[in-house]
Each structure stands twice: as C-alpha cells, then as structure tokens.
Motif scaffolding. Structure first.
Motif, PDB file in Angstrom:
ATOM      1  N   VAL A   1      40.773  35.384  41.869  1.00  8.42           N
ATOM      2  CA  VAL A   1      40.616  36.725  42.424  1.00  8.42           C
ATOM      3  C   VAL A   1      40.793  37.773  41.330  1.00  8.42           C
ATOM      4  CG1 VAL A   1      41.374  38.316  44.227  1.00  8.42           C
ATOM      5  CG2 VAL A   1      41.639  35.850  44.563  1.00  8.42           C
ATOM      6  N   LYS A   2      39.916  38.795  41.359  1.00 11.09           N
ATOM      7  CA  LYS A   2      40.097  39.989  40.534  1.00 11.09           C
ATOM      8  C   LYS A   2      40.528  41.124  41.461  1.00 11.09           C
ATOM      9  CE  LYS A   2      36.417  38.888  37.194  1.00 11.09           C
ATOM     10  NZ  LYS A   2      35.113  39.353  36.629  1.00 11.09           N
ATOM     11  N   VAL A   3      41.663  41.726  41.171  1.00 19.06           N
ATOM     12  CA  VAL A   3      42.193  42.800  42.013  1.00 19.06           C
ATOM     13  C   VAL A   3      42.158  44.100  41.216  1.00 19.06           C
ATOM     14  CG1 VAL A   3      44.111  43.566  43.441  1.00 19.06           C
ATOM     15  CG2 VAL A   3      43.706  41.117  43.128  1.00 19.06           C
ATOM     16  N   PHE A   4      41.398  45.083  41.715  1.00 22.99           N
ATOM     17  CA  PHE A   4      41.222  46.343  41.004  1.00 22.99           C
ATOM     18  C   PHE A   4      42.091  47.468  41.578  1.00 22.99           C
ATOM     19  CE2 PHE A   4      37.445  43.850  40.197  1.00 22.99           C
ATOM     20  CZ  PHE A   4      37.251  44.020  38.835  1.00 22.99           C
TER      21      PHE A   4
ATOM     22  N   ILE B   1      42.856  38.524  53.168  1.00 21.35           N
ATOM     23  CA  ILE B   1      41.948  39.325  52.348  1.00 21.35           C
ATOM     24  C   ILE B   1      40.693  39.589  53.166  1.00 21.35           C
ATOM     25  CG2 ILE B   1      40.677  39.464  50.178  1.00 21.35           C
ATOM     26  CD1 ILE B   1      42.549  37.442  48.996  1.00 21.35           C
ATOM     27  N   SER B   2      40.301  40.861  53.242  1.00 18.70           N
ATOM     28  CA  SER B   2      39.099  41.252  53.983  1.00 18.70           C
ATOM     29  C   SER B   2      38.257  42.192  53.128  1.00 18.70           C
ATOM     30  CB  SER B   2      39.480  41.964  55.290  1.00 18.70           C
ATOM     31  OG  SER B   2      40.365  41.185  56.064  1.00 18.70           O
ATOM     32  N   ASP B   3      36.989  42.310  53.489  1.00 16.52           N
ATOM     33  CA  ASP B   3      36.078  43.263  52.833  1.00 16.52           C
ATOM     34  C   ASP B   3      36.132  43.147  51.314  1.00 16.52           C
ATOM     35  OD1 ASP B   3      35.315  44.371  55.312  1.00 16.52           O
ATOM     36  OD2 ASP B   3      37.149  45.566  55.336  1.00 16.52           O
ATOM     37  N   TYR B   4      35.883  41.947  50.820  1.00 16.06           N
ATOM     38  CA  TYR B   4      35.865  41.700  49.387  1.00 16.06           C
ATOM     39  C   TYR B   4      34.470  41.261  48.966  1.00 16.06           C
ATOM     40  CZ  TYR B   4      36.377  36.906  51.104  1.00 16.06           C
ATOM     41  OH  TYR B   4      36.196  35.722  51.774  1.00 16.06           O
ATOM     42  N   VAL B   5      34.275  41.121  47.661  1.00 12.46           N
ATOM     43  CA  VAL B   5      32.969  40.756  47.122  1.00 12.46           C
ATOM     44  C   VAL B   5      33.093  39.455  46.333  1.00 12.46           C
ATOM     45  CG1 VAL B   5      31.066  41.454  45.601  1.00 12.46           C
ATOM     46  CG2 VAL B   5      32.273  43.177  46.960  1.00 12.46           C
TER      47      VAL B   5
ATOM     48  N   VAL C   1      38.532  42.326  44.795  1.00 11.34           N
ATOM     49  CA  VAL C   1      39.186  43.187  45.778  1.00 11.34           C
ATOM     50  C   VAL C   1      39.289  44.594  45.194  1.00 11.34           C
ATOM     51  CG1 VAL C   1      41.302  43.611  47.081  1.00 11.34           C
ATOM     52  CG2 VAL C   1      40.483  41.263  46.745  1.00 11.34           C
ATOM     53  N   TYR C   2      38.764  45.592  45.913  1.00 11.35           N
ATOM     54  CA  TYR C   2      38.716  46.961  45.408  1.00 11.35           C
ATOM     55  C   TYR C   2      39.592  47.931  46.190  1.00 11.35           C
ATOM     56  CZ  TYR C   2      34.715  45.443  42.630  1.00 11.35           C
ATOM     57  OH  TYR C   2      33.920  44.793  41.743  1.00 11.35           O
TER      58      TYR C   2
ATOM     59  N   MET D   1      43.519  46.460  36.347  1.00 11.04           N
ATOM     60  CA  MET D   1      43.291  45.346  37.261  1.00 11.04           C
ATOM     61  C   MET D   1      44.307  44.252  36.962  1.00 11.04           C
ATOM     62  SD  MET D   1      40.068  43.302  35.564  1.00 11.04           S
ATOM     63  CE  MET D   1      40.304  41.923  36.676  1.00 11.04           C
ATOM     64  N   PHE D   2      44.319  43.217  37.803  1.00  9.98           N
ATOM     65  CA  PHE D   2      45.038  41.987  37.476  1.00  9.98           C
ATOM     66  C   PHE D   2      44.309  40.818  38.114  1.00  9.98           C
ATOM     67  CE2 PHE D   2      47.061  43.539  41.376  1.00  9.98           C
ATOM     68  CZ  PHE D   2      47.172  42.406  42.164  1.00  9.98           C
ATOM     69  N   HIS D   3      44.566  39.634  37.593  1.00  7.80           N
ATOM     70  CA  HIS D   3      43.963  38.405  38.107  1.00  7.80           C
ATOM     71  C   HIS D   3      44.978  37.673  38.982  1.00  7.80           C
ATOM     72  CE1 HIS D   3      40.229  38.257  35.696  1.00  7.80           C
ATOM     73  NE2 HIS D   3      40.939  38.872  34.766  1.00  7.80           N
ATOM     74  N   ALA D   4      44.463  36.924  39.942  1.00 10.25           N
ATOM     75  CA  ALA D   4      45.335  36.121  40.798  1.00 10.25           C
ATOM     76  C   ALA D   4      44.621  34.827  41.174  1.00 10.25           C
ATOM     77  CB  ALA D   4      45.724  36.891  42.055  1.00 10.25           C
TER      78      ALA D   4
END
Length: 412
Positions: free
Chosen positions: A246-249, A265-269, A277-278, A232-235
C-alpha cells in the motif's frame, strides 16, 4: 534518413527535458561521447545531438537515448515519443506500412500467414510466420500436430517496464505435504490453503471496503523534494488469504497503520501492484470485537526478501521490497550512486537517484529497499519517485546519520 534520426533525438528527446535531466544525460554519456568536464558544462543540446549523430549513426542514436531515458525518472512520455518517431522514420525508409494480417488461402506460401511486428512502445511481440508455423502444422488428414518452440522463439523480448502484468509467474508454488494414510488404508492429501508468493494486485478505482490487518509500515517521507508538502509512507497489509502493498499519501493516517491493527480501506486505487490511498476518510478502524486470523505463513511470505537469483527471472517493471547487504559502492556523480548488493544466490546492482543519494550507506551495511523497480534493459534495481530506503548500519560503520531520511538501524 540520417538527418531524420538526429531531428528525433533533438526535438523529441533532448528539447523537452529540463537542465537537471540534461546534466544527467551528459554525465552518463560522457565516456561514449568523449566529453571532458568542461565540455559537459559548455555543450548545449544541439551540440550533444551533433555528437550523438556522429558517434551512433542512424537509428542507433535514438536507441541510445531511449535506453538512457528508460532509466531516468519522469521520462516515460519522452520514451514513447522517441519510439513513435523512430517507427515513423523506419516505415518511411521502407516505403510501405506494416502489412496487415491476412488469412491463408489454399496453397498459399507460409510467408503470407502473418506479419512480424514488434511494438516498440509496449515491448510486445506479435506472431511471426515461423512462430505460426511452429505452433501448428496441418497433417494430410486435416489434423494438427504439436511442434516444440524453436530456440529463436524462446528468446523473444520481455514486456516493457510500463507493463502492469503480475510478476513471478515462473516461480514454483508452495509444495504440498506428502499424502497421509487414512484409516481404510488408502491415502488422502490434506487440504491446505495456498499461500501466495507475491503481493496481490488490483487495478483501477476500488470502492471496497476491504478489511485488512496491518503487518508493517515505513516512516513518512518527502517523496518530491521540489514540493516538501508531498509526503507519503508505505505499508504492507493482509486479508486472511492474501497480502497487499500500500502507498498512503495521507501521513496523518500513520497512527492507524500500526502493526496488528485491523482496519478497513475504501475508495482506493489499484496501480502497478500497489493499493494507493489518498483520503483520510478512506481508512477506518474496526470495532475491537472483530477479529482476523492471518496465518504466520502468510505473514512470513509478506515480509520475505526475494532472492537475487529469482529477481533475474522477474519481468521488467516489477517492484521489489527487501533487505540486502551492500558489497560495493560507486558514486557516479552527485545525483547517482550505484550499490552492488549480494546474497547467497547472486549479485545485482541498485541505482539510487536524487534525494536518496543523501542517505548514508557504506559497504558492509544493509539496505532495506521499498518500492524499487526492476529495470527493463540491464537487470538491476533502481529508485523511482516513490522509493524508500532505510540503512541498517553494520557495527564497524555505526555512526550518526547525516540525513534524517536515512533512518539508521544497527546490524549485529
């Protein structure tokens, strides 16, 4: 009831944990339990439970284990089970269930007004008879008069680390500039857009789309050493009025999370103050003709490091990003390192676990911390499964990093 508390710490606390977690328990409690190095190797869970029952009689042994597991990763469910077991035994020892709330009858005593109940699982505290009485007193004419809270009320416990309430509410907002005179001689305050002091929060599944500008992003890293494929990475991103963590997986999205790039960004939690973001399809770049105006003041707030003085005012469970200088380093064991960080407002400890203990950091270096959690018993920062740590080496400590995840920089 003494045996019941021992049963709780053995069956609900020690039995479910793995060997590595059990070794942490023995290491941290070694001084309290009088464990030698050989005893730490040889003692099994039953013997440790026996020792804890002797050293911490009654409910104290359960509380000791709860405090420890709250500091450890992936032990939230065990903490809840320990608290539930403790409450059950305490109710049995009192011989009655918690008294339900009831209405006051005319002439009834104030002790019938409410029942004090501390919810151990969530850390919340309901109204006590005294707090109800202090909130409002009926005057002979049927009106109400305000009463200042007592000192005891001002010291009620804070919510637990599992709370998802937003933090930083006790801090003052940005000050407005002085009023300026109008042509008619009167004064009028200019209207300015408020700059948020904390990252915006959203909870649950969000469809979007949300158009944002990328402010910065970390390097991708493996967050689960047992499964190297989990990266993952952070943004940090911003709209024109607020910023988000943001956490991006999906690490292949890193090429889109470039500073000043505009994306949707769409469909995130939304969870615990982060947007997660997955899927690669959740992020898309906007056309070049679409512009965004993000103020320099908002960018500055998004990149700011919280003062240590202010961290002590935050609620447990708050996640912190920032750069701090290391003044002391204490290697507790192979899997735990404690750093003392300091700025011009105070000092605080940072506890680092597992994979992050391999990062090369010495006294005098600076730590760039991302996604570190403020603990809920003793105020300190601690690493969790998604934490990221980058070292900014001082000139005197400059050398090649031993681990690729150390991401060394050089400080002047």
């Amino acid at each position: 009831m003494e045996g019941e508390y021992k049963k709780i710490i053995l069956l609900k606390g020690l039995e479910p944990i793995n060997d590595y977690q059990f070794s942490i328990v023995k290491s941290v409690l070694a001084r309290d339990l009088g464990l030698t190095a050989n005893m730490q190797k040889e003692y099994n869970k039953v013997k440790i439970a026996d020792l804890m029952e002797k050293k911490f009689p009654g409910v104290a042994c359960v509380n000791k284990l709860i405090d420890l597991f709250k500091e450890m990763q992936d032990c939230e469910d065990i903490v809840i089970n320990l608290r539930n077991g403790k409450r059950k035994v305490m109710r049995q020892s009192r011989g009655k269930e918690t008294i339900p709330m009831k209405k006051i009858k005319p002439g009834a005593s104030s002790t019938e007004e409410s029942t004090s109940t501390a919810d151990g699982a969530s850390g919340s505290v309901h109204d006590t008879p005294e707090s109800k009485k202090q909130k409002s007193k009926t005057t002979p004419k049927g009106g109400k008069k305000k009463v200042q809270p007592t000192q005891q009320q001002s010291q009620l416990p804070e919510p637990s680390a599992t709370s998802t309430q937003s933090s930083g509410s006790s801090l003052q907002g940005p000050q407005q500039p002085p009023a300026t005179p109008c042509s008619s001689g009167s004064t009028k305050k200019p209207r300015l857009k408020a700059i948020p002091r904390e990252a915006a929060r959203e909870e649950g599944v969000q469809k979007g789309p949300k158009k944002v500008m990328v402010l910065k992003a970390t390097e991708p890293f493996v967050y689960d050493t047992m499964e190297p494929g989990k990266k993952m990475f952070h943004a940090t991103v911003a709209t024109e009025s607020q910023f988000f963590q943001v956490k991006v997986f999906q690490v292949n999205l890193k090429e889109k999370f470039v500073s000043k790039n505009i994306i949707t960004i769409s469909d995130y939690v939304g969870r615990n103050g982060f947007l997660e973001v997955y899927d690669a399809s959740s992020v898309s770049e906007v056309s070049a003709d679409q512009k965004m105006e993000v103020s320099s003041a908002l960018i500055q707030k998004a990149n700011a490091t919280p003062k240590i003085r202010d961290l002590y005012l935050q609620k447990p469970g708050t996640f912190v990003n920032g750069i701090y200088e290391v003044h002391k380093k204490n290697v507790l064991n192979e899997q735990i390192i404690s750093y003392e960080i300091q700025d011009n407002t105070g000092k605080m400890e940072v506890w680092v676990y597992g994979r992050l203990t391999e990062v090369d950091c010495e006294e005098g270096d600076k730590l760039r911390l991302t996604c570190f959690e403020l603990s809920d018993n003793v105020k300190k920062l601690r690493s969790v499964i998604h934490s990221f740590m980058k070292v900014i080496k001082s000139r005197k400590n400059k050398k090649q990093p031993l681990d690729p995840d150390s991401h060394m920089e050089t400080s002047p």
